[in-house]
Write an enzyme that holds these catalytic residues in place. Structure first.
Site, PDB file in Angstrom:
ATOM      1  N   ASP A 172     -17.270   6.618  -1.864  1.00  0.00           N
ATOM      2  CA  ASP A 172     -16.005   6.974  -0.616  1.00  0.00           C
ATOM      3  C   ASP A 172     -15.542   8.271   0.153  1.00  0.00           C
ATOM      4  OD1 ASP A 172     -13.343   5.852   0.081  1.00  0.00           O
ATOM      5  OD2 ASP A 172     -12.140   6.074  -2.305  1.00  0.00           O
TER       6      ASP A 172
ATOM      7  N   GLN B 200      -9.836  -4.393  -3.565  1.00  0.00           N
ATOM      8  CA  GLN B 200     -11.478  -3.201  -2.980  1.00  0.00           C
ATOM      9  C   GLN B 200     -12.532  -3.846  -3.962  1.00  0.00           C
ATOM     10  OE1 GLN B 200     -12.359  -1.961  -0.210  1.00  0.00           O
ATOM     11  NE2 GLN B 200     -13.885  -2.621  -0.641  1.00  0.00           N
TER      12      GLN B 200
ATOM     13  N   HIS C  53      -7.674   0.295  -6.743  1.00  0.00           N
ATOM     14  CA  HIS C  53      -8.033   0.260  -5.404  1.00  0.00           C
ATOM     15  C   HIS C  53      -8.148  -1.575  -5.408  1.00  0.00           C
ATOM     16  CE1 HIS C  53      -7.270  -1.488  -1.440  1.00  0.00           C
ATOM     17  NE2 HIS C  53      -8.674  -0.253  -1.255  1.00  0.00           N
TER      18      HIS C  53
ATOM     19  N   CYS D 288     -16.314   1.559   0.096  1.00  0.00           N
ATOM     20  CA  CYS D 288     -15.013   0.293   0.618  1.00  0.00           C
ATOM     21  C   CYS D 288     -14.767   0.838   2.383  1.00  0.00           C
ATOM     22  CB  CYS D 288     -13.624   1.053  -0.541  1.00  0.00           C
ATOM     23  SG  CYS D 288     -13.095   3.201  -0.469  1.00  0.00           S
TER      24      CYS D 288
ATOM     25  N   ARG E 118       1.042  -1.113  -0.026  1.00  0.00           N
ATOM     26  CA  ARG E 118       0.222   0.361  -0.092  1.00  0.00           C
ATOM     27  C   ARG E 118       1.023   1.290   0.238  1.00  0.00           C
ATOM     28  NH1 ARG E 118      -5.122   1.348   3.467  1.00  0.00           N
ATOM     29  NH2 ARG E 118      -5.812   0.170   2.002  1.00  0.00           N
TER      30      ARG E 118
ATOM     31  N   ARG F 228     -13.021  -8.982   1.184  1.00  0.00           N
ATOM     32  CA  ARG F 228     -12.158  -8.598   1.167  1.00  0.00           C
ATOM     33  C   ARG F 228     -11.188 -10.148   1.267  1.00  0.00           C
ATOM     34  NH1 ARG F 228      -9.386  -2.960   1.441  1.00  0.00           N
ATOM     35  NH2 ARG F 228      -7.821  -4.567   0.884  1.00  0.00           N
TER      36      ARG F 228
HETATM   37  N1  NVA Z   1     -10.033   6.372  -2.206  1.00  0.00           N
HETATM   38  C1  NVA Z   1      -9.744   5.917  -0.006  1.00  0.00           C
HETATM   39  C2  NVA Z   1      -9.888   4.398  -0.410  1.00  0.00           C
HETATM   40  C3  NVA Z   1      -9.974   4.012   1.591  1.00  0.00           C
HETATM   41  C4  NVA Z   1      -9.530   2.455   1.328  1.00  0.00           C
HETATM   42  C5  NVA Z   1      -7.803   6.196   0.118  1.00  0.00           C
HETATM   43  O1  NVA Z   1      -7.675   6.477  -0.673  1.00  0.00           O
HETATM   44  O2  NVA Z   1      -8.241   6.891   1.400  1.00  0.00           O
HETATM   45  N1   CP Z   2     -11.163  -0.422   2.331  1.00  0.00           N
HETATM   46  C1   CP Z   2      -9.264  -0.352   2.577  1.00  0.00           C
HETATM   47  O1   CP Z   2      -8.830  -0.670   2.017  1.00  0.00           O
HETATM   48  O2   CP Z   2      -9.783   0.054   4.155  1.00  0.00           O
HETATM   49  P1   CP Z   2      -8.393   0.112   5.166  1.00  0.00           P
HETATM   50  O3   CP Z   2      -7.943   1.281   4.396  1.00  0.00           O
HETATM   51  O4   CP Z   2      -9.162   0.378   6.358  1.00  0.00           O
HETATM   52  O5   CP Z   2      -7.741  -0.913   4.698  1.00  0.00           O
END
Ligand code: NVA
Ligand code: CP
Length: 325
Positions: free
Chosen positions: A240, A151, A148, A280, A121, A308
């Site tokens: 989101d 997800q 992502h 998500c 990540r 997930r």
């Molecule tokens: N779009 C959000 C998703 C979090 C799971 C982010 O990138 O923070």
């Molecule tokens: N939806 C998702 O990826 O959640 P987290 O940021 O908690 O991993």
């Protein structure tokens, strides 16, 4: 065994397994591979629910690298890998040499000699691509600024569980033209459904990403200035956070810009009566979604979060062992 006889063995992947495949974007797998993965995820989930052991990855290790915060991604990959019989190593920027400027290429070379899979990540997609280029083992995108995919895989699995095939259906994306939105468009192109997308001005989908080099066809989506219009007759309404990780400095400006893009019961009312709501997570009630919607009867967000783990178990198994049935 004579140690000299193991020098030069390229990886720990078993003989006969497919060549190293990475999962950096949703478009990295084909429609038929998704058919298999979704079927396999249902099989793996059923085993988990009946307390039946399924451990194809005994002795294998997943390295998880987090350069951004996470709850679901961490727990789902970690619990999932243990359930498959393997183990995990958890690294963050702050507690590894990644935060002390060790080149990403060197980190990839080293980590992929000891781990069998790597989940990352991070911020820019180019970073995960560079890591993958120098990795001997499959690399999985656990979220970047651009995509992502794990997800969306879970979201599609969840849709199918509740409503059957997603092909031919319409997904309404309400809010930011972000990593989730980009990935929905890749999925729509590959799996033959449509996305109605409504974003505030200035937060549209990046045109460079919404194009064929990224596996996105212009036919797969339609943009709407009004979020209500985007929700009309949709089979799934999804949103989101207004401010994704890495963009926190824009939080206050975004709150103003996104005020009309909160998913409300009025928006759900114009979608199909059978429409589902997804997010998500993490969610901010009274920002991007009203509590009545996320906590209401059309919401499947808790199944979505749980799934997930099941889809990622199928994905990890597939990347290491290929198709098993
Ligand atoms: N779009 C959000 C998703 C979090 C799971 C982010 O990138 O923070
Ligand atoms: N939806 C998702 O990826 O959640 P987290 O940021 O908690 O991993």
């Amino acid at each position: 065994m004579n140690p000299a006889s193991v020098v030069g063995i390229p990886s720990t992947i078993p003989k006969g397994a497919p060549p190293v495949r990475h999962y950096l974007q949703f478009s990295d797998l084909s429609a038929s591979e998704y058919q298999y993965l979704l079927r396999r995820a249902a099989f793996i989930k059923a085993k988990f629910k009946t307390f039946t052991r399924h451990q194809p990855l005994v002795d294998r290790t997943l390295a998880m690298i987090f350069e951004k915060a996470s709850t679901r991604t961490r727990v789902s990959f970690e619990a999932g890998m243990y359930q498959l019989g393997g183990s995990v190593v958890h690294l963050t920027t702050g507690d590894s040499q990644l935060g002390r400027a060790e080149p990403i290429e060197d980190s990839a070379r080293v980590i992929s000699r000891m781990a069998d899979l790597v989940m990352i990540r991070t911020f820019e997609q180019t970073k995960i691509e560079r890591f993958a280029e120098f990795s001997r083992v499959p690399v999985i995108n656990g979220l970047t600024n651009e995509f992502h995919p794990c997800q969306i895989l879970a979201d599609i699995f969840t849709y199918i569980e509740h409503r059957g095939p997603i092909a031919g259906k319409t997904v309404a994306w309400i809010g930011d033209g972000n990593n989730m939105a980009n990935t929905w468009l890749q999925a729509a192109t590959l799996l033959n459904f449509k996305v109605n997308i409504s974003t505030p001005q200035g937060y549209e989908i990046n045109e460079k990403i919404a194009s064929s080099p990224y596996g996105i066809s212009a036919d797969s989506y339609q943009t709407y200035s009004s979020p209500q219009a985007a929700c009309k007759a949709a089979d799934l309404v999804t949103t989101d956070v207004w401010t994704s990780m890495g963009f926190e400095a824009e939080n206050e400006v975004r709150k103003q810009a996104f005020a009309a893009w909160r998913v409300s019961t009025d928006m759900m009312a114009v979608a199909k009566p059978q429409a589902l709501f997804m997010h998500c997570l993490p969610a901010h009630r009274s920002e991007e979604v009203d509590a009545d919607v996320i906590d209401g009867p059309q919401s499947v967000v808790w199944d979505e979060a749980e799934n997930r783990m099941h889809v990622q178990k199928a994905l990890m198994e597939y990347l290491l062992l290929g198709q098993l049935d």
